[in-house]
Design an enzyme around this catalytic site. Structure first.
Site, PDB file in Angstrom:
ATOM      1  N   CYS A  65       5.909  -5.602  -0.096  1.00 44.20           N
ATOM      2  CA  CYS A  65       6.055  -4.268  -0.688  1.00 44.20           C
ATOM      3  C   CYS A  65       6.093  -3.175   0.383  1.00 44.20           C
ATOM      4  CB  CYS A  65       4.965  -4.038  -1.730  1.00 44.20           C
ATOM      5  SG  CYS A  65       5.445  -2.791  -2.922  1.00 44.20           S
ATOM      6  N   HIS A 112       4.344  -8.440  -5.023  1.00 44.47           N
ATOM      7  CA  HIS A 112       3.004  -8.678  -4.476  1.00 44.47           C
ATOM      8  C   HIS A 112       2.546 -10.113  -4.740  1.00 44.47           C
ATOM      9  CE1 HIS A 112       1.819  -4.493  -3.467  1.00 44.47           C
ATOM     10  NE2 HIS A 112       2.729  -4.195  -4.381  1.00 44.47           N
ATOM     11  N   ARG A 143      13.031   2.847  -0.877  1.00 45.39           N
ATOM     12  CA  ARG A 143      11.564   2.778  -0.997  1.00 45.39           C
ATOM     13  C   ARG A 143      11.035   2.585  -2.410  1.00 45.39           C
ATOM     14  NH1 ARG A 143       8.058   7.384   1.172  1.00 45.39           N
ATOM     15  NH2 ARG A 143       6.505   6.178   0.047  1.00 45.39           N
ATOM     16  N   ILE A 159       5.143  -3.338  -8.056  1.00 47.47           N
ATOM     17  CA  ILE A 159       4.443  -2.064  -8.232  1.00 47.47           C
ATOM     18  C   ILE A 159       5.140  -1.006  -7.384  1.00 47.47           C
ATOM     19  CG2 ILE A 159       2.245  -0.841  -8.020  1.00 47.47           C
ATOM     20  CD1 ILE A 159       0.861  -3.638  -8.074  1.00 47.47           C
ATOM     21  N   ARG A 160       5.764  -0.030  -8.041  1.00 49.46           N
ATOM     22  CA  ARG A 160       6.571   0.979  -7.320  1.00 49.46           C
ATOM     23  C   ARG A 160       7.377   0.295  -6.217  1.00 49.46           C
ATOM     24  NH1 ARG A 160       3.756   4.604  -4.309  1.00 49.46           N
ATOM     25  NH2 ARG A 160       1.931   3.254  -4.320  1.00 49.46           N
ATOM     26  N   GLY A 198       0.872  -1.176   0.000  1.00 53.50           N
ATOM     27  CA  GLY A 198       0.000   0.000   0.000  1.00 53.50           C
ATOM     28  C   GLY A 198       0.900   1.214   0.000  1.00 53.50           C
ATOM     29  N   GLU A 199       0.753   2.058   0.980  1.00 47.59           N
ATOM     30  CA  GLU A 199       1.584   3.264   1.083  1.00 47.59           C
ATOM     31  C   GLU A 199       2.256   3.245   2.455  1.00 47.59           C
ATOM     32  OE1 GLU A 199       2.322   5.520  -1.267  1.00 47.59           O
ATOM     33  OE2 GLU A 199       3.683   6.194   0.305  1.00 47.59           O
ATOM     34  N   SER A 200       3.574   3.072   2.439  1.00 45.53           N
ATOM     35  CA  SER A 200       4.274   2.814   3.695  1.00 45.53           C
ATOM     36  C   SER A 200       4.182   3.974   4.690  1.00 45.53           C
ATOM     37  CB  SER A 200       5.736   2.465   3.424  1.00 45.53           C
ATOM     38  OG  SER A 200       6.345   3.460   2.643  1.00 45.53           O
ATOM     39  N   GLU A 249       0.245 -11.671  -3.491  1.00 49.41           N
ATOM     40  CA  GLU A 249      -1.223 -11.782  -3.371  1.00 49.41           C
ATOM     41  C   GLU A 249      -1.928 -11.463  -4.681  1.00 49.41           C
ATOM     42  OE1 GLU A 249       0.592  -9.321  -2.459  1.00 49.41           O
ATOM     43  OE2 GLU A 249      -0.485  -7.420  -2.695  1.00 49.41           O
TER      44      GLU A 249
HETATM   45  N1  GLN Z   1       6.820   2.308  -2.721  1.00 52.89           N
HETATM   46  C1  GLN Z   1       5.582   2.294  -1.988  1.00 52.89           C
HETATM   47  C2  GLN Z   1       5.735   2.918  -0.611  1.00 52.89           C
HETATM   48  O1  GLN Z   1       6.693   3.537  -0.319  1.00 52.89           O
HETATM   49  C3  GLN Z   1       5.098   0.868  -1.829  1.00 52.89           C
HETATM   50  C4  GLN Z   1       4.401   0.411  -3.060  1.00 52.89           C
HETATM   51  C5  GLN Z   1       3.497  -0.771  -2.847  1.00 52.89           C
HETATM   52  O2  GLN Z   1       3.267  -1.241  -1.730  1.00 52.89           O
HETATM   53  N2  GLN Z   1       2.925  -1.215  -3.923  1.00 52.89           N
HETATM   54  O3  GLN Z   1       4.870   2.796   0.215  1.00 52.89           O
END
Ligand code: GLN
Length: 199
Positions: free
Chosen positions: A86, A177, A113, A141-142, A54-56, A179
């Site tokens: 992630c 991911h 990150r 993903i990112r 998600g978003e850390s 999942e």
């Molecule tokens: N790079 C994202 C972050 O800093 C993480 C991306 C993800 O969980 N898909 O939260």
């Protein structure tokens, strides 16, 4: 594989929660209960945890305000399994080199990150993962990468010479991911293969 009677918690303050619940249900033997965790008091009853992507920055802030952070650390200190994916890897690390992320220091590693780029740079790749016979189709993903690992941390998979899956004691953490595919082998490896025989 064991797990009957066990309770698996998915930390659900933000991120890829539903997908992890579905993946655990695919991986789980009969009799396993999956719970979503949004408040304190639930983690102590769980045998294993998932810390989703998600978003850390958001996840770490919410864990702290809800008082879940210390419970996750206690779970890890008790040697119980955790799968962190992630953003979960970022939160679980020792240091994310970003003051906005309060890491839990469960995995003795430093992460970068957004090592593999922003949303547009998401990609998929077949990964060789230690403990799996065939490559795992990994969705990034990112995605973060692991920059520095302590000597007692096992690197379980690498991509372009950078660690993207690591294991530190009972904690397994991935940049990708697991999942998001139908393949439940990583959940099985990280959670069910590490549970004691009975709850
Ligand atoms: N790079 C994202 C972050 O800093 C993480 C991306 C993800 O969980 N898909 O939260």
């Amino acid at each position: 594989m064991t797990g009957t009677g066990h309770r698996i918690g998915v930390v659900a303050v933000q991120g890829n929660v539903r997908e992890h619940v579905a993946a655990i249900e695919r991986a789980a033997p009969d009799g396993v209960t999956v719970v979503e965790i949004r408040e304190s008091g639930v983690v102590p009853d769980c045998d294993a945890l998932v810390l989703p992507g998600g978003e850390s920055t958001t996840i770490s802030r919410l864990l702290r305000t809800e008082g879940i952070d210390a419970e996750i650390v206690a779970h890890a200190d008790a040697g119980k399994p955790i799968l962190a994916t992630c953003a979960g890897l970022i939160v679980a690390s020792r240091d994310a080199r970003d003051d906005r992320v309060e890491t839990l220091d469960l995995v003795d590693a430093v992460v970068d990150r957004n090592a593999f780029g922003r949303q547009v740079d998401s990609f998929e790749a077949p990964l060789d993962v230690a403990g799996l016979d065939d490559p795992f189709h990994a969705v990034f993903i990112r995605a973060p990468a692991v920059d520095e690992v302590a000597p007692d941390v096992d690197v379980v998979a690498t991509w372009e010479d950078r660690p993207v899956a690591v294991r530190d004691g009972s904690i397994t953490a991935t940049s990708f991911h697991p999942e998001l595919t139908d393949d439940a082998r990583i959940h099985r490896l990280a959670l069910f293969d590490r549970l004691p025989a009975t709850a």
